[in-house]
Every structure is written in C-alpha cells, then in structure tokens.
Enzyme design. Structure first.
Site, PDB file in Angstrom:
ATOM      1  N   ARG A  42     -10.309  -2.835   5.243  1.00  0.00           N
ATOM      2  CA  ARG A  42     -10.009  -2.729   6.777  1.00  0.00           C
ATOM      3  C   ARG A  42      -9.519  -1.399   6.723  1.00  0.00           C
ATOM      4  O   ARG A  42      -8.035  -1.172   6.232  1.00  0.00           O
ATOM      5  CB  ARG A  42      -9.506  -3.799   7.017  1.00  0.00           C
ATOM      6  CG  ARG A  42     -10.041  -5.217   7.115  1.00  0.00           C
ATOM      7  CD  ARG A  42      -8.451  -6.666   7.153  1.00  0.00           C
ATOM      8  NE  ARG A  42      -8.065  -6.952   5.691  1.00  0.00           N
ATOM      9  CZ  ARG A  42      -6.963  -7.809   5.575  1.00  0.00           C
ATOM     10  NH1 ARG A  42      -6.277  -8.662   6.340  1.00  0.00           N
ATOM     11  NH2 ARG A  42      -6.651  -7.667   4.930  1.00  0.00           N
TER      12      ARG A  42
ATOM     13  N   HIS B 125      -4.272  -1.761  -6.445  1.00  0.00           N
ATOM     14  CA  HIS B 125      -3.376  -0.353  -6.939  1.00  0.00           C
ATOM     15  C   HIS B 125      -4.537   0.600  -7.005  1.00  0.00           C
ATOM     16  O   HIS B 125      -4.840   0.027  -8.067  1.00  0.00           O
ATOM     17  CB  HIS B 125      -2.922  -0.854  -7.387  1.00  0.00           C
ATOM     18  CG  HIS B 125      -1.482  -2.168  -6.989  1.00  0.00           C
ATOM     19  ND1 HIS B 125      -0.977  -2.784  -8.715  1.00  0.00           N
ATOM     20  CD2 HIS B 125      -1.294  -2.416  -6.254  1.00  0.00           C
ATOM     21  CE1 HIS B 125      -0.204  -3.847  -7.871  1.00  0.00           C
ATOM     22  NE2 HIS B 125       0.044  -3.807  -6.416  1.00  0.00           N
TER      23      HIS B 125
ATOM     24  N   ASP C   3       0.833  -1.471   0.076  1.00  0.00           N
ATOM     25  CA  ASP C   3      -0.006   0.116   0.070  1.00  0.00           C
ATOM     26  C   ASP C   3       0.490   1.456   0.272  1.00  0.00           C
ATOM     27  O   ASP C   3       0.454   2.236   0.427  1.00  0.00           O
ATOM     28  CB  ASP C   3      -1.296  -0.103   1.177  1.00  0.00           C
ATOM     29  CG  ASP C   3      -1.906  -0.888   0.870  1.00  0.00           C
ATOM     30  OD1 ASP C   3      -2.429  -1.800  -0.058  1.00  0.00           O
ATOM     31  OD2 ASP C   3      -2.202  -1.651   2.428  1.00  0.00           O
TER      32      ASP C   3
HETATM   33  P1  GDP Z   1      -0.614   0.440  -4.025  1.00  0.00           P
HETATM   34  O1  GDP Z   1      -0.960  -0.755  -3.594  1.00  0.00           O
HETATM   35  O2  GDP Z   1       0.588   0.329  -3.466  1.00  0.00           O
HETATM   36  O3  GDP Z   1      -0.848   0.584  -5.434  1.00  0.00           O
HETATM   37  O4  GDP Z   1      -1.028   1.803  -2.955  1.00  0.00           O
HETATM   38  P2  GDP Z   1      -2.226   1.498  -2.611  1.00  0.00           P
HETATM   39  O5  GDP Z   1      -3.317   1.535  -3.714  1.00  0.00           O
HETATM   40  O6  GDP Z   1      -3.458   1.114  -1.681  1.00  0.00           O
HETATM   41  O7  GDP Z   1      -2.191   3.163  -1.480  1.00  0.00           O
HETATM   42  C1  GDP Z   1      -2.140   4.297  -2.170  1.00  0.00           C
HETATM   43  C2  GDP Z   1      -3.622   4.577  -1.847  1.00  0.00           C
HETATM   44  O8  GDP Z   1      -2.527   5.777  -1.381  1.00  0.00           O
HETATM   45  C3  GDP Z   1      -4.370   5.013  -2.856  1.00  0.00           C
HETATM   46  O9  GDP Z   1      -5.506   5.126  -2.172  1.00  0.00           O
HETATM   47  C4  GDP Z   1      -3.740   6.348  -3.790  1.00  0.00           C
HETATM   48  O10 GDP Z   1      -4.637   6.824  -4.246  1.00  0.00           O
HETATM   49  C5  GDP Z   1      -3.100   7.124  -2.203  1.00  0.00           C
HETATM   50  N1  GDP Z   1      -2.444   8.182  -3.146  1.00  0.00           N
HETATM   51  C6  GDP Z   1      -1.026   7.542  -3.389  1.00  0.00           C
HETATM   52  N2  GDP Z   1      -0.022   8.841  -3.634  1.00  0.00           N
HETATM   53  C7  GDP Z   1      -0.630   9.427  -3.004  1.00  0.00           C
HETATM   54  C8  GDP Z   1       0.341  11.208  -2.253  1.00  0.00           C
HETATM   55  O11 GDP Z   1       1.048  11.519  -2.434  1.00  0.00           O
HETATM   56  N3  GDP Z   1      -0.951  11.434  -1.494  1.00  0.00           N
HETATM   57  C9  GDP Z   1      -2.619  10.981  -1.060  1.00  0.00           C
HETATM   58  N4  GDP Z   1      -3.165  12.190  -0.156  1.00  0.00           N
HETATM   59  N5  GDP Z   1      -2.719   9.949  -1.644  1.00  0.00           N
HETATM   60  C10 GDP Z   1      -1.714   9.244  -2.277  1.00  0.00           C
END
Ligand code: GDP
Length: 428
Positions: A306, A41, A13
């Site tokens: 979760r 993602h 995440d």
């Molecule tokens: P991944 O599985 O590594 O792709 O990560 P996730 O999607 O589970 O979690 C990342 C969350 O953070 C998502 O809801 C993204 O939209 C959000 N996100 C990613 N980069 C940023 C950021 O720079 N700032 C904020 N506030 N949210 C972000």
C-alpha cells in the site's frame, strides 16, 4: 556489552529493520518482542533484499541467537515460509527460536480480521494488514488464546481447542463466514509440531543468562509509538505496545536491565492506515516523498504494497516518543530522500484554536490540531555517499540538529541509503 531496545519513534516503517541489521552484527541475542507478521522490516545486505515479517533482524549474524519473544503473536505457516526463503538465500536459521509463551495466529484469526475491518463504519477503518494480529491478541487478553508451547502436548491442546472453537464459530457465523473445527485445527497444529517443535523454548533461562552474562542483547520493536495500543492513535493502533516498556514485557527483561533505548526516526513522516496525521501532505508533494531516493526505499508498505501517507517531519511526535520510551539516542533514517527538496518544514508544535501544544494529545484532539512549522533550506546535493558527519552538507547538519533538539537526545546514527554500509556513526 549492553541491552539495547530499538524502537520506532513515529507510525512505523522508520527503518528499524536496517538499523537492527546494522547493530546486530555485534549482537549475541536479538529478540522480537511484540507484533506479528504484519511487520515488514526491509533489510538490504550481502545476502540480498529481505522483508522480514517475524524473524528478528539478527538472523544474518551467524553468532547471534534470534528469539521470537513471548509478547509476539505467531503464524507458524508464515514463519516456516520465511525460514525457507532465508535458507534458500544461504542464511543459517539454526539459531532461531520461539518462546513457548508466544500466542498463535490460527486461520480464523485472519478471516475475522478482514471481516471486522470491513464491518467498521466509513472513517473508522483501522487499516490492518488482515494478518489476524488483532483477533489473536484479543483471544490472548480473553485467556482463550493458544500458545506456541501448547502444540507440543496434543492432550492438553484438545480441550483448549474445544473451549475456543464454539466461541469462534459464533463470531464467524456473525460475519457470515464458514465454520472452523477442532479436528481441522488439531491437524494443523500436528503439522506444525512436526516442523517447528525443535524451535520452541522456554526463553527465561536464555534471556536471563544473556543479560546476567553481560552479552549484547538487542530488543527489536515493530511499528512505532503512534500505533501503540495505549499511547498511539487508538483505535487506529496495533494491538500491542511497541515501546521500550513493551520490550521489557514482551521479551521478559526487567526495565533496569535496559542500558540504551535507540529511537529510530525517519527524517520525514509516513503512516500506513487510518487516523490523524497532522503534517500529512497530498498530491505531487506526497509523491515526491514516496518516490525520492533509490527504489528499494520507496514508500510502499513492505507487507501490503500500500502507498504510505507522507508528511513533513513532526517534532512533536518524536519528542513524545522520546519521553514515553526514554530514548538515550536516535537513529535518523532516509536523509537521502530529502536531497532534492529546496525547502523543508519541521513541525515544532501544534496549534488548537488559540492554544499551542508541545505534546501529542489524544486521537480526537489530534484530528483538530494544525502544525506550527519552521522552514529550513534544503541542501540540494546527494548525501548517499556520505560516511561521516562532516561529509554532510551544512544545511543537512542544521536540519538534523533541529531534529535532535526536538528529540532531546543525541543522534547516534544517520542513514543515507538502504544498504547496510550507507550509515554514518555520529561520535558522541
Ligand atoms: P521498518 O519496518 O521500520 O524496518 O521499516 P521498513 O522496512 O518498512 O521501511 C523502511 C524502508 O526504507 C525500507 O525499504 C528500507 O530499505 C528503506 N531504507 C531504510 N533506511 C534507508 C535510508 O537511509 N535511505 C533510503 N533511501 N532508504 C532506506
């Protein structure tokens, strides 16, 4: 032109999805190399907000081929649903293919996943998403697994099913679950064959051609090094390797062909599921991490909803991730979430008794360590509109420079919001 692995530096995440979405704008081939539909993602771009579970983040680039690689485990029902959602949003999925070697998640894998989790003792629950990932990888390792290419030839598939089903029925009976049958599974695979056969390929010529042809290739990892089957917090780990090494094995790319390894590093720590988490915080402070910033980035699992466990940035973990993956650079995400913290802590080492550790010890020892912190003043201003390094407050720059030092490699990107354009490219 290069081959770049994009991997998680923490517990998952970290924001790999948005990082891949950004980099994939110029990619020719994007490969998901391990894991299954336990991934979530999250991507926010002109097409909308998506939580991609299986489809590589390159799907929004009409020029890029997207490959679900040999190292993954695939539930075709979930894939078909995801493809339908993307198509409904106007995204062309015509360039999405699956390696014939990818293993299939069948319905009983999901049932067993849930049953195995609930039969674990208190305190030993892995925290899986019950998507059948672990049981499918277990069958793969036991050489009983069914692979994507197997559904193309029913005559070859049936004897494989006949060997597999009695074993699985014994396991299902052990857990008090209903039995499965060869005919039922053959019917399921026949349905999939009708809808997905055209996407099943031998990935070797595709990947080799792209690498030899000097194309831009992105290798997209799922989860992070702390959930690696060997180097993570076993048994609270996933069943595959989300490292750059895992990328080679799962995508079918030689290690020397990888030019860049980009570690995706959240500016603080989160973890979903069980296991040690030395910098974890609780109560109101945890809630602040969870809900700061725009709602789309809130710390609730994209797959399960979760709430994520939250904590201070752990430089020991990121240094360990950098070593194991051979990072050439990092992408720091979610800096904006820290905008309203007066003071920030960075864990720079662990203490165990009178010893100071500068690496991540194995699970049992990790449960006993306490973090050694350095304090940093916060910046108390909105960074979400920053598009250059110089536009960041000086306290944010100081914080990031310490993160960079602990990672041991340069920061290449800093993201300050979930949207595609909310990113700072840091000139090297
Ligand atoms: P991944 O599985 O590594 O792709 O990560 P996730 O999607 O589970 O979690 C990342 C969350 O953070 C998502 O809801 C993204 O939209 C959000 N996100 C990613 N980069 C940023 C950021 O720079 N700032 C904020 N506030 N949210 C972000």
């Amino acid at each position: 032109m290069s081959v770049t692995a994009v991997v998680g530096a923490q517990w998952g995440d970290e924001g790999k999805g948005r990082t891949v979405d950004y980099l994939a704008q110029g990619a020719d081939l994007v490969i998901r190399f391990q894991g299954g539909d336990n991934a979530g993602h999250t991507i926010v771009n002109d097409y909308g907000v998506f939580a991609l579970h299986l489809v590589p983040g390159g799907i929004f680039n009409p020029q890029a081929t997207c490959l679900i690689g040999a190292g993954t485990v695939v539930n075709f029902d979930v894939l078909l649903e995801e493809v339908a959602e993307l198509e409904a949003a106007g995204v062309d999925t015509g360039r999405l293919v699956v390696d014939q070697r990818a293993h299939l998640i069948l319905p009983f894998h999901r049932w067993l996943d849930a049953a195995q989790e609930s039969s674990r003792r208190e305190g030993w629950v892995v925290g899986t998403t019950h998507r059948g990932i672990g049981p499918a990888y277990a069958d793969k390792a036991a050489r009983y697994g069914i692979r994507a290419g197997d559904i193309l030839d029913p005559d070859r598939l049936r004897p494989r099913m006949e060997m597999l089903v009695p074993r699985k029925n014994r396991e299902l009976a052990f857990h008090g679950l209903p039995q499965t049958s060869v005919d039922e599974l053959m019917d399921l695979c026949a349905g999939w064959r009708g809808r997905i056969a055209h996407r099943i390929v031998d990935a070797v010529p595709l990947v080799r051609g792209a690498v030899r042809g000097g194309r831009d290739v992105l290798l997209e990892g799922q989860l992070g090094v702390m959930r690696d089957l060997d180097w993570g917090i076993y048994p609270y780990s996933t069943s595959s390797s989300p490292t750059a090494g895992g990328a080679c094995a799962g995508a079918g790319i030689p290690p020397r062909a990888i030019d860049r390894v980009l570690g995706v590093v959240k500016a603080f720590s989160t973890s979903v599921g069980g296991g040690p988490f030395p910098t974890e915080v609780h109560g109101a402070l945890c809630e602040r991490f969870r809900t700061a910033g725009p709602e789309v980035g809130h710390e609730y699992g994209a797959r399960t909803g979760r709430p994520r466990r939250c904590g201070w940035f752990d430089g020991v973990v990121v240094g360990y991730a950098s070593w194991l993956n051979g990072f050439t650079g990092i992408s720091v995400t979610k800096l904006d979430v820290l905008d309203a913290f007066e003071t920030l802590q960075i864990c720079v080492a662990y203490r165990r008794g009178d010893r100071v550790l500068d690496y991540v010890p194995d699970t049992a020892a990790q449960e006993l360590v306490t973090p050694v912190y350095e304090s940093f003043p916060g910046w108390m201003s909105d960074t979400s509109g920053a598009r250059t390094w110089d536009a960041l407050p000086s306290n944010a720059q100081r914080y990031l420079r310490r993160v960079e030092e602990l990672a041991g490699v340069p920061i290449r990107y800093v993201s300050v919001g979930p949207r595609r354009e909310q990113i700072i490219v840091v000139e090297g």
